[in-house]
Design an enzyme around this catalytic site. Structure first.
Site, PDB file in Angstrom:
ATOM      1  N   ASN A 123       0.878  -1.183  -0.124  1.00 55.59           N
ATOM      2  CA  ASN A 123      -0.300   0.050  -0.069  1.00 55.59           C
ATOM      3  C   ASN A 123       0.968   1.413   0.059  1.00 55.59           C
ATOM      4  O   ASN A 123       1.579   1.392   0.797  1.00 55.59           O
ATOM      5  CB  ASN A 123      -1.123  -0.052   0.610  1.00 55.59           C
ATOM      6  CG  ASN A 123      -1.336   1.385   1.480  1.00 55.59           C
ATOM      7  OD1 ASN A 123      -1.959   2.143   0.838  1.00 55.59           O
ATOM      8  ND2 ASN A 123      -2.552   1.148   2.644  1.00 55.59           N
ATOM      9  N   TRP A 124       0.815   2.120  -0.719  1.00 54.47           N
ATOM     10  CA  TRP A 124       1.888   3.184  -1.221  1.00 54.47           C
ATOM     11  C   TRP A 124       1.519   4.253  -0.562  1.00 54.47           C
ATOM     12  O   TRP A 124       2.272   5.682  -0.667  1.00 54.47           O
ATOM     13  CB  TRP A 124       2.617   3.772  -2.807  1.00 54.47           C
ATOM     14  CG  TRP A 124       2.989   2.074  -3.300  1.00 54.47           C
ATOM     15  CD1 TRP A 124       3.550   1.154  -3.017  1.00 54.47           C
ATOM     16  CD2 TRP A 124       3.242   2.495  -4.877  1.00 54.47           C
ATOM     17  NE1 TRP A 124       4.250  -0.388  -3.699  1.00 54.47           N
ATOM     18  CE2 TRP A 124       3.687   1.173  -4.828  1.00 54.47           C
ATOM     19  CE3 TRP A 124       3.172   2.551  -5.907  1.00 54.47           C
ATOM     20  CZ2 TRP A 124       4.620   0.075  -6.313  1.00 54.47           C
ATOM     21  CZ3 TRP A 124       3.845   2.029  -7.126  1.00 54.47           C
ATOM     22  CH2 TRP A 124       4.358   0.590  -7.565  1.00 54.47           C
ATOM     23  N   LYS A 125       0.416   4.370  -0.250  1.00 55.70           N
ATOM     24  CA  LYS A 125      -0.173   5.944   0.486  1.00 55.70           C
ATOM     25  C   LYS A 125       0.280   6.372  -0.288  1.00 55.70           C
ATOM     26  O   LYS A 125       0.210   6.543  -1.515  1.00 55.70           O
ATOM     27  CB  LYS A 125      -0.179   5.801   1.971  1.00 55.70           C
ATOM     28  CG  LYS A 125      -0.571   4.055   2.347  1.00 55.70           C
ATOM     29  CD  LYS A 125      -0.164   4.456   4.012  1.00 55.70           C
ATOM     30  CE  LYS A 125      -0.094   3.028   5.097  1.00 55.70           C
ATOM     31  NZ  LYS A 125       0.337   3.156   6.074  1.00 55.70           N
TER      32      LYS A 125
ATOM     33  N   HIS B  10      -9.603   1.286   5.484  1.00 56.88           N
ATOM     34  CA  HIS B  10      -8.317   1.237   5.672  1.00 56.88           C
ATOM     35  C   HIS B  10      -8.514   1.918   6.979  1.00 56.88           C
ATOM     36  O   HIS B  10      -9.305   3.235   6.763  1.00 56.88           O
ATOM     37  CB  HIS B  10      -7.202   2.002   4.401  1.00 56.88           C
ATOM     38  CG  HIS B  10      -5.649   2.087   4.823  1.00 56.88           C
ATOM     39  ND1 HIS B  10      -5.220   2.801   6.333  1.00 56.88           N
ATOM     40  CD2 HIS B  10      -4.765   0.910   5.161  1.00 56.88           C
ATOM     41  CE1 HIS B  10      -4.283   2.709   6.229  1.00 56.88           C
ATOM     42  NE2 HIS B  10      -4.101   1.486   5.971  1.00 56.88           N
TER      43      HIS B  10
ATOM     44  N   GLU C 200      -7.247   4.942   7.781  1.00 62.21           N
ATOM     45  CA  GLU C 200      -6.112   5.791   7.459  1.00 62.21           C
ATOM     46  C   GLU C 200      -7.833   6.284   6.932  1.00 62.21           C
ATOM     47  O   GLU C 200      -8.226   7.778   7.580  1.00 62.21           O
ATOM     48  CB  GLU C 200      -5.281   6.105   6.794  1.00 62.21           C
ATOM     49  CG  GLU C 200      -3.735   6.133   8.038  1.00 62.21           C
ATOM     50  CD  GLU C 200      -2.628   5.145   6.987  1.00 62.21           C
ATOM     51  OE1 GLU C 200      -2.566   5.502   5.649  1.00 62.21           O
ATOM     52  OE2 GLU C 200      -2.020   4.500   7.605  1.00 62.21           O
TER      53      GLU C 200
ATOM     54  N   GLU D   3      -5.216  -5.456  10.771  1.00 63.18           N
ATOM     55  CA  GLU D   3      -4.624  -3.741  11.196  1.00 63.18           C
ATOM     56  C   GLU D   3      -4.361  -3.646  12.584  1.00 63.18           C
ATOM     57  O   GLU D   3      -5.353  -2.183  12.279  1.00 63.18           O
ATOM     58  CB  GLU D   3      -4.590  -3.297  10.044  1.00 63.18           C
ATOM     59  CG  GLU D   3      -4.021  -3.584   8.265  1.00 63.18           C
ATOM     60  CD  GLU D   3      -3.647  -2.735   7.154  1.00 63.18           C
ATOM     61  OE1 GLU D   3      -1.748  -2.890   7.600  1.00 63.18           O
ATOM     62  OE2 GLU D   3      -3.900  -1.706   7.245  1.00 63.18           O
TER      63      GLU D   3
ATOM     64  N   GLY E  17       2.597   1.690  11.124  1.00 62.53           N
ATOM     65  CA  GLY E  17       3.383   3.445  10.339  1.00 62.53           C
ATOM     66  C   GLY E  17       3.629   3.598  11.365  1.00 62.53           C
ATOM     67  O   GLY E  17       4.565   4.547  11.874  1.00 62.53           O
TER      68      GLY E  17
ATOM     69  N   SER F 192       3.810  -1.894  10.497  1.00 65.01           N
ATOM     70  CA  SER F 192       5.053  -2.552  10.910  1.00 65.01           C
ATOM     71  C   SER F 192       5.827  -4.053  10.033  1.00 65.01           C
ATOM     72  O   SER F 192       7.115  -4.569  10.529  1.00 65.01           O
ATOM     73  CB  SER F 192       5.325  -1.908  12.219  1.00 65.01           C
ATOM     74  OG  SER F 192       5.079  -0.352  12.115  1.00 65.01           O
TER      75      SER F 192
ATOM     76  N   GLY G  22       2.897  -0.877   4.367  1.00 64.16           N
ATOM     77  CA  GLY G  22       2.771   0.678   3.871  1.00 64.16           C
ATOM     78  C   GLY G  22       4.764   0.687   3.358  1.00 64.16           C
ATOM     79  O   GLY G  22       5.028   0.129   2.459  1.00 64.16           O
ATOM     80  N   GLY G  23       5.296   1.085   4.628  1.00 58.76           N
ATOM     81  CA  GLY G  23       6.438   1.773   4.870  1.00 58.76           C
ATOM     82  C   GLY G  23       7.397   0.303   3.259  1.00 58.76           C
ATOM     83  O   GLY G  23       8.226   1.305   3.414  1.00 58.76           O
TER      84      GLY G  23
HETATM   85  P1  PGA Z   1       2.473   0.135   7.832  1.00 59.26           P
HETATM   86  O1  PGA Z   1       1.204   0.299   7.106  1.00 59.26           O
HETATM   87  O2  PGA Z   1       3.430  -1.090   7.255  1.00 59.26           O
HETATM   88  O3  PGA Z   1       3.167   1.504   7.408  1.00 59.26           O
HETATM   89  O4  PGA Z   1       3.014   0.421   8.855  1.00 59.26           O
HETATM   90  C1  PGA Z   1       0.654  -0.816   6.735  1.00 59.26           C
HETATM   91  C2  PGA Z   1      -0.974  -0.259   5.555  1.00 59.26           C
HETATM   92  O5  PGA Z   1      -1.379   0.611   6.605  1.00 59.26           O
HETATM   93  O6  PGA Z   1      -1.803  -0.317   5.099  1.00 59.26           O
END
Ligand code: PGA
Length: 260
Positions: free
Chosen positions: A9-11, A94, A96, A166, A172, A213, A234-235
């Site tokens: 997930n590149w956000k 998600h 976010e 999640e 993050g 993470s 994500g990251g």
């Molecule tokens: P993260 O994000 O790996 O940076 O913690 C995961 C996500 O939001 O799907």
């Protein structure tokens, strides 16, 4: 057999050019790994360029959201129907989006159903926040989110649904949930909830990922848990080396399923 999944997930990262370049660079670095479904979710803006770069490859393209109405006066939104021919997956719910965009369980459900109608695979994210976690309310909260997200989804649709557990406090933050705890939540709560809704067979067949993470150095522990089918990342998905390492670890740690 549940094929493992690594979904990046590149956000709100990477320009169109950077996204396409990443996609091209990723292909040779993961070519040697079989039996892992690999997915990238760029911004809406970069979806077409990434889909073009990945055409004919084994890497799937996901949107980061999908509106439930086919079209209409919804400024800033992109519908599930519009994603046809570009993306094959859509991340729905998600945390976010739940936190920043006011995504509700009801809208998550509408989006899941719209995604299925439009032949997208919804990757449905659920997770508790720190307060719920510390209050010991994780399982009740997760079970409620899963039931709400899947309301009116027919058993046949479940062969396409992917769930992602999640925990909000792990996203993050570098503070990943332990594999044992994640295994318990997915095995003991999410699959039990699915069994209550759809029966044991479907509960055993649905892929459920962990997200929060995830990095190459903690991935193997998640893959050693029977209940966990991969990761929503994500990251670490923003870097070709880390992304391909995650795919490699999933391929290595779930070899029996990989040959399914
Ligand atoms: P993260 O994000 O790996 O940076 O913690 C995961 C996500 O939001 O799907």
């Amino acid at each position: 057999m549940r094929i493992p999944v690594i979904a990046g997930n590149w956000k709100m990262h990477k320009s169109v050019a950077e996204s396409a370049a990443f996609a091209r660079e990723l292909l040779p670095s993961i070519a040697e790994f079989d039996g892992v479904e690999r997915i990238v979710a760029p911004t809406f803006l970069a979806l077409t360029a990434v889909a073009e770069a990945l055409r004919g490859s084994s890497v799937g393209v996901s949107a980061q959201d999908a509106h439930f109405e086919p079209q209409g006066a919804y400024t800033s939104q992109v519908s599930a129907a519009m994603l046809g021919g570009i993306a094959s997956y859509a991340i729905i719910g998600h945390s976010e989006c739940r936190a920043w965009l006011g995504e509700t369980d009801e809208r998550v459900n509408l989006k899941v159903r719209a995604a299925l109608t439009c032949e997208l695979t919804p990757i449905v994210a659920v997770g508790e926040n720190l307060r719920q976690n510390e209050a010991g309310a994780t399982n009740d909260g997760i079970s409620a989110q899963v039931r709400a997200a899947l309301q009116f989804v027919e058993p046949a649709g479940m062969s396409r649904v992917i769930l992602a557990y999640e925990p909000v406090w792990a996203i993050g933050t570098g503070r990943n949930a332990s594999a044992t705890i994640v295994g318990d939540v997915i095995g003991g709560c999410i699959r039990k909830t699915l069994a209550g809704l759809y029966g044991d067979k479907i509960a055993r067949q649905v892929r459920v990922l962990y997200g929060g993470s995830v990095k190459p150095d903690n991935m193997a522990q998640y893959m050693s848990e029977e209940a966990i089918d991969g990761a929503l990342v994500g990251g670490a998905s923003l870097n070709v080396e880390d992304f391909s390492a995650l795919v490699g670890i999933a391929a290595r740690e779930k070899p029996v399923r990989s040959k399914a």
